[in-house]
Design a protein around this motif. Structure first.
Motif, PDB file in Angstrom:
ATOM      1  N   ASP B  96       0.849  -1.170   0.000  1.00  0.00           N
ATOM      2  CA  ASP B  96       0.000   0.000   0.000  1.00  0.00           C
ATOM      3  C   ASP B  96       0.886   1.221   0.000  1.00  0.00           C
ATOM      4  O   ASP B  96       2.090   1.107   0.161  1.00  0.00           O
ATOM      5  CB  ASP B  96      -0.854   0.010   1.278  1.00  0.00           C
ATOM      6  CG  ASP B  96      -2.076   0.889   1.121  1.00  0.00           C
ATOM      7  OD1 ASP B  96      -2.952   0.839   1.979  1.00  0.00           O
ATOM      8  OD2 ASP B  96      -2.126   1.659   0.140  1.00  0.00           O
ATOM      9  N   TYR B  97       0.299   2.393  -0.208  1.00  0.00           N
ATOM     10  CA  TYR B  97       1.104   3.579   0.007  1.00  0.00           C
ATOM     11  C   TYR B  97       0.261   4.713   0.526  1.00  0.00           C
ATOM     12  O   TYR B  97      -0.959   4.721   0.388  1.00  0.00           O
ATOM     13  CB  TYR B  97       1.849   3.978  -1.264  1.00  0.00           C
ATOM     14  CG  TYR B  97       1.084   4.858  -2.205  1.00  0.00           C
ATOM     15  CD1 TYR B  97       0.355   4.309  -3.229  1.00  0.00           C
ATOM     16  CD2 TYR B  97       1.126   6.244  -2.069  1.00  0.00           C
ATOM     17  CE1 TYR B  97      -0.343   5.102  -4.108  1.00  0.00           C
ATOM     18  CE2 TYR B  97       0.436   7.054  -2.941  1.00  0.00           C
ATOM     19  CZ  TYR B  97      -0.305   6.483  -3.956  1.00  0.00           C
ATOM     20  OH  TYR B  97      -0.985   7.272  -4.820  1.00  0.00           O
ATOM     21  N   THR B 105      -5.050   9.550  12.199  1.00  0.00           N
ATOM     22  CA  THR B 105      -6.180   8.613  12.167  1.00  0.00           C
ATOM     23  C   THR B 105      -6.119   7.721  10.944  1.00  0.00           C
ATOM     24  O   THR B 105      -6.285   6.507  11.012  1.00  0.00           O
ATOM     25  CB  THR B 105      -7.501   9.393  12.103  1.00  0.00           C
ATOM     26  OG1 THR B 105      -7.338  10.615  12.814  1.00  0.00           O
ATOM     27  CG2 THR B 105      -8.635   8.595  12.667  1.00  0.00           C
ATOM     28  N   GLN B 106      -5.877   8.384   9.808  1.00  0.00           N
ATOM     29  CA  GLN B 106      -5.818   7.627   8.571  1.00  0.00           C
ATOM     30  C   GLN B 106      -4.702   6.617   8.585  1.00  0.00           C
ATOM     31  O   GLN B 106      -4.863   5.491   8.125  1.00  0.00           O
ATOM     32  CB  GLN B 106      -5.575   8.587   7.413  1.00  0.00           C
ATOM     33  CG  GLN B 106      -6.768   8.700   6.560  1.00  0.00           C
ATOM     34  CD  GLN B 106      -6.441   9.388   5.282  1.00  0.00           C
ATOM     35  OE1 GLN B 106      -5.390   9.182   4.700  1.00  0.00           O
ATOM     36  NE2 GLN B 106      -7.361  10.207   4.860  1.00  0.00           N
ATOM     37  N   ALA B 109      -5.739   3.683  10.397  1.00  0.00           N
ATOM     38  CA  ALA B 109      -6.765   2.944   9.652  1.00  0.00           C
ATOM     39  C   ALA B 109      -6.125   2.122   8.532  1.00  0.00           C
ATOM     40  O   ALA B 109      -6.458   0.953   8.334  1.00  0.00           O
ATOM     41  CB  ALA B 109      -7.792   3.906   9.070  1.00  0.00           C
ATOM     42  N   ARG B 110      -5.201   2.751   7.821  1.00  0.00           N
ATOM     43  CA  ARG B 110      -4.557   2.036   6.725  1.00  0.00           C
ATOM     44  C   ARG B 110      -3.760   0.840   7.223  1.00  0.00           C
ATOM     45  O   ARG B 110      -3.762  -0.218   6.632  1.00  0.00           O
ATOM     46  CB  ARG B 110      -3.618   2.969   5.958  1.00  0.00           C
ATOM     47  CG  ARG B 110      -4.300   4.125   5.329  1.00  0.00           C
ATOM     48  CD  ARG B 110      -5.252   3.677   4.245  1.00  0.00           C
ATOM     49  NE  ARG B 110      -4.576   3.300   3.027  1.00  0.00           N
ATOM     50  CZ  ARG B 110      -4.268   4.155   2.072  1.00  0.00           C
ATOM     51  NH1 ARG B 110      -4.597   5.416   2.174  1.00  0.00           N
ATOM     52  NH2 ARG B 110      -3.660   3.750   0.982  1.00  0.00           N
ATOM     53  N   ARG B 112      -4.327  -0.889   9.842  1.00  0.00           N
ATOM     54  CA  ARG B 112      -5.249  -1.965  10.196  1.00  0.00           C
ATOM     55  C   ARG B 112      -5.745  -2.680   8.965  1.00  0.00           C
ATOM     56  O   ARG B 112      -5.821  -3.896   8.926  1.00  0.00           O
ATOM     57  CB  ARG B 112      -6.446  -1.391  10.962  1.00  0.00           C
ATOM     58  CG  ARG B 112      -6.082  -0.955  12.339  1.00  0.00           C
ATOM     59  CD  ARG B 112      -7.197  -1.263  13.333  1.00  0.00           C
ATOM     60  NE  ARG B 112      -6.840  -0.626  14.598  1.00  0.00           N
ATOM     61  CZ  ARG B 112      -7.298   0.560  14.957  1.00  0.00           C
ATOM     62  NH1 ARG B 112      -8.126   1.218  14.156  1.00  0.00           N
ATOM     63  NH2 ARG B 112      -6.938   1.087  16.096  1.00  0.00           N
ATOM     64  N   ALA B 113      -6.079  -1.877   7.921  1.00  0.00           N
ATOM     65  CA  ALA B 113      -6.596  -2.487   6.692  1.00  0.00           C
ATOM     66  C   ALA B 113      -5.563  -3.441   6.101  1.00  0.00           C
ATOM     67  O   ALA B 113      -5.888  -4.531   5.650  1.00  0.00           O
ATOM     68  CB  ALA B 113      -6.966  -1.411   5.678  1.00  0.00           C
ATOM     69  N   VAL B 114      -4.317  -3.002   6.128  1.00  0.00           N
ATOM     70  CA  VAL B 114      -3.271  -3.843   5.545  1.00  0.00           C
ATOM     71  C   VAL B 114      -3.018  -5.078   6.396  1.00  0.00           C
ATOM     72  O   VAL B 114      -2.745  -6.156   5.893  1.00  0.00           O
ATOM     73  CB  VAL B 114      -1.972  -3.027   5.365  1.00  0.00           C
ATOM     74  CG1 VAL B 114      -0.805  -3.938   5.085  1.00  0.00           C
ATOM     75  CG2 VAL B 114      -2.141  -2.051   4.221  1.00  0.00           C
TER      76      VAL B 114
END
Lengths: 227, 227
Positions: B96-97, B105-106, B109-110, B112-114
């Motif tokens: 991801d990047y 926050t983002q 979130a990222r 966690r998503a990864v």
DNA sequence: CGCGCCTGTTACCTGTTTGTTACCGCCCCA
DNA sequence: TGGGGCGGTAACAAACAGGTAACAGGCGCG
């Protein structure tokens, strides 16, 4: 490999569809949230590109409905980075997001990254790395540098695919052997024979290979262009 | 859950570390590419946040080196979207990047998503000590002092590896012999021959060895730079 | 049935890697 | 003072690995 593009901006939807088709994906489109959910139910796609603000049912709603029944990878499209909705979407189970505008190349790269991450084994029919475009459905490679297309045999395709799935990495002969012939069959002699045949097809000058590099005593690697 | 933050901007590195710690992650930092690779080898993290332009070894290099030995998730940090390097990084196996600047926050979130769904990493293959970087997967050593890369043969690699696994320690000839040739084969003559060949490859001036020191009557030792 | 392609097999040529032997200089000690 | 052991250097040969080529069996297909 089917991708559902959910986007109400028709111009954008078209360019995205075009890009994905060229990369070898089958594309379905939906232009509002309800249509998206319907399309999803009728023909479950392998990945969803999801715009966030949509008529009739917004992107988060679509995301929630889809996630309720499937863990198909979802990539959110958003106009703004830092959007609160993006964070909510990711927490809700989206796999990635992209900020508009984005380049076609990036889009395809992100899709691949997401697919790899979620372990979608059924790869897209088209795999493009290191100056080669492999079209599995036709069993053909396109050499991007000069546009030459070559037909590969089944074994050659498996070998090249193994290399292209790990570009720049040195793959030991043994592991190549087992991915091509399975745990039982195959030996070094057959590998070098197969490699010779593959190279004489994909290399411009077979005696001076540029795509597949030999690492003596270890194995082979697909050269990344920058190296 | 350990995260390795690779970022040369100290201010940014600090704020990211702070954010992540508050979110419950264990954070390690590195401020240049080589340090990142080293840190990665010493304590393999569960995720890497990787800035692209770094001193000493750039982000893509780090990505390639790490990917060569592990499929730990990597999130690229970049100043520009649409950067060619970002696409290359993703193709090279980054997951991801994020474009700077980003909100804390983002970021979380990222991550966690990864992290949802992660494969485990393979055995490390990169060993960096005493001014030498050994890339087992390619059978190469990089002399850090001047960036020269040399290809080693199988035996040379085993010998150097044995020394690098115990930097600064004097390893008796006998034990070196058994680790290289096994309990059966090998003798002093072969060891000195092999050592001669290894030195002529890795030393700048082979007649004045600086990396591998001879301890007469006992064995050899890999010199630590600070000693 | 015959043809052509794919695959496995064998063989040869080449450069590299490894083991072997020999020689030289050094240091230690009888 | 002169061996003898030890380590560095060198040259050489055997073994090996990789690239190339030719060939034959098998399989699908017209």
């Amino acid at each position: 490999m089917k991708v559902l593009v959910v986007e109400d901006d028709l111009a954008l939807s078209d360019v995205v569809s075009f890009t994905l088709r060229r990369a070898g994906y089958e594309v379905m489109t939906a232009h509002d949230g309800l249509a998206a959910v319907e399309a999803f139910e009728q023909v479950p796609p392998d990945l969803i590109l999801l715009d966030l603000n949509l008529p009739r049912l917004d992107g988060l709603g679509v995301c929630r409905k889809v996630r309720a029944v499937s863990d198909v990878p979802i990539i959110i499209l958003s106009v703004r980075a830092g959007d609160e909705a993006v964070v909510r979407g990711l927490e809700m189970g989206a796999d990635d997001y992209m900020v508009k505008p984005f380049s076609p190349t990036q889009l395809v790269a992100r899709i691949r990254a997401v697919m790899r991450r979620v372990g979608v084994s059924a790869a897209p029919t088209m795999l493009t790395v290191a100056g080669l475009a492999l079209d599995r459905s036709r069993g053909e490679v396109l050499r991007i540098e000069d546009g030459a297309a070559v037909r590969l045999t089944g074994l050659e395709l498996k070998l090249l695919e193994a290399l292209m799935l790990h570009p720049g990495q040195v793959l030991p002969s043994d592991s190549l052997i087992t991915t091509v012939w399975g745990p039982e069959g195959g030996d070094r002699t057959m590998l070098k024979q197969l490699m010779y045949r593959l190279r004489s097809k994909i290399e411009v000058d077979a005696s001076r290979p540029v795509y597949v590099e030999t690492v003596p005593g270890i194995g082979y690697a697909l050269n990344m262009p920058s190296d």
